[in-house]
Structures are given as structure tokens and as C-alpha cells.
Design an enzyme around this catalytic site. Structure first.
Site, PDB file in Angstrom:
ATOM      1  N   GLY A  45       0.816  -1.223   0.000  1.00 40.15           N
ATOM      2  CA  GLY A  45       0.000   0.000   0.000  1.00 40.15           C
ATOM      3  C   GLY A  45       0.843   1.264   0.000  1.00 40.15           C
ATOM      4  N   CYS A  46       1.930   1.230   0.729  1.00 37.27           N
ATOM      5  CA  CYS A  46       2.797   2.411   0.810  1.00 37.27           C
ATOM      6  C   CYS A  46       3.538   2.634  -0.501  1.00 37.27           C
ATOM      7  CB  CYS A  46       3.768   2.270   1.974  1.00 37.27           C
ATOM      8  SG  CYS A  46       2.911   2.160   3.561  1.00 37.27           S
TER       9      CYS A  46
END
Length: 151
Positions: A45-46
Site C-alpha cells: 500500500g505504501c
């Protein structure tokens, strides 16, 4: 107490991915700043979030904005993450979570994971826009749309 839309952002210092001291006073109050908080370097996600900002980085700079990412990872981790994905913006090491606490970025997933939030700070050093979502997608799009509506 969390900073909110309309809050004046206090200045702070931190170490960037190059090991250099970053002083927010060099950019806050001078131009638009997109400050995004993310939980951890090089996680799915990052990476999605950071690469979205990378892919549209020129759009932000064309609007006169500076993009800055912040997580609790250290300098070496940030440097690897930045190099691996060719991230053109500053990453700040907030290892003691002082900046996260200053902004009041909440934890997610029952308090187990550092939250993800994006702030757009104006040349007046006030917060004009906040997007808080655990999802790594949407942060760049919303920040860019907001800036386009203001600049």
C-alpha cells in the site's frame, strides 16, 4: 490535539533520506506543500501511494507544490525505498513519531498500524485539505484535484 483544516502548521525539523536536517520553515509559509504520512517503506500500500505521487510529481511541481513523505522508518530504509522506486521527493524519518503526533495522524487497524493521511498546506502555512484513508490509493488523486482547484 490533532491539526485540522484551517490549523496553522507549526514548524518542525527532521532527518531526510539523505541524512540531512530538514527544516519545515524552508518550505512552509512559502508555497503549497503536500505532506503525506504512510505506515512503512516498501510495503504494497505504501509503495502504491508513493509511486502515485512519483508518477504525477511533475504535475505537483507545475502547480508550485512541494511533495514530502513521512513515516517512522529510519534514514537507511528511506534511502533504499527512495532509490528502488526512484522517488523524486523528500522522505522524512519520523522514528520517534513526533511529526505524526504533531499532526494527530490516527492509527488504523485497531490501533496496530500507523495511519495514512495526506495534508495540503497552503502558502499561508494553514492546512487546506486533509485526506485520511488506510488505502494507499486515492491520496495523490485527491491532493492533486484539490490543488488544481486552488492554483
Amino acid at each position: 490535539m490533532a491539526l485540522r483544516k484551517g490549523s496553522l502548521v507549526p514548524n518542525f525539523t527532521a532527518t531526510d533520506s539523505q541524512g540531512e536536517q530538514f527544516d519545515s520553515a524552508t518550505v512552509f509559509g512559502k508555497q503549497w506543500v503536500v505532506l503525506f504520512f504512510y505506515p512503512k517503506d516498501d510495503t504494497p500500500g505504501c509503495t502504491t501511494q508513493a509511486c502515485a505521487f512519483r508518477d504525477r510529481y511533475q504535475d505537483f511541481t507545475d502547480l508550485g507544490a512541494v511533495v514530502i513523505g513521512v513515516s517512522a522508518d529510519g534514514v537507511a530504509s528511506h534511502l533504499r525505498f527512495q532509490s528502488k522506486y526512484k522517488l523524486p521527493f523528500t522522505l522524512l524519518a519520523d522514528t520517534q513519531k513526533k511529526i505524526r503526533t504533531l499532526f494527530g495522524v490516527p492509527k488504523d487497524l485497531l490501533g496496530l498500524v500507523d495511519g495514512r493521511a495526506t495534508y495540503v498546506i497552503g502558502p499561508d502555512q494553514k492546512i487546506h485539505f486533509i485526506f485520511d484513508s488506510l488505502s494507499g490509493s486515492g491520496h495523490m488523486e485527491r491532493a492533486l484535484a484539490f490543488l488544481k482547484s486552488k492554483v
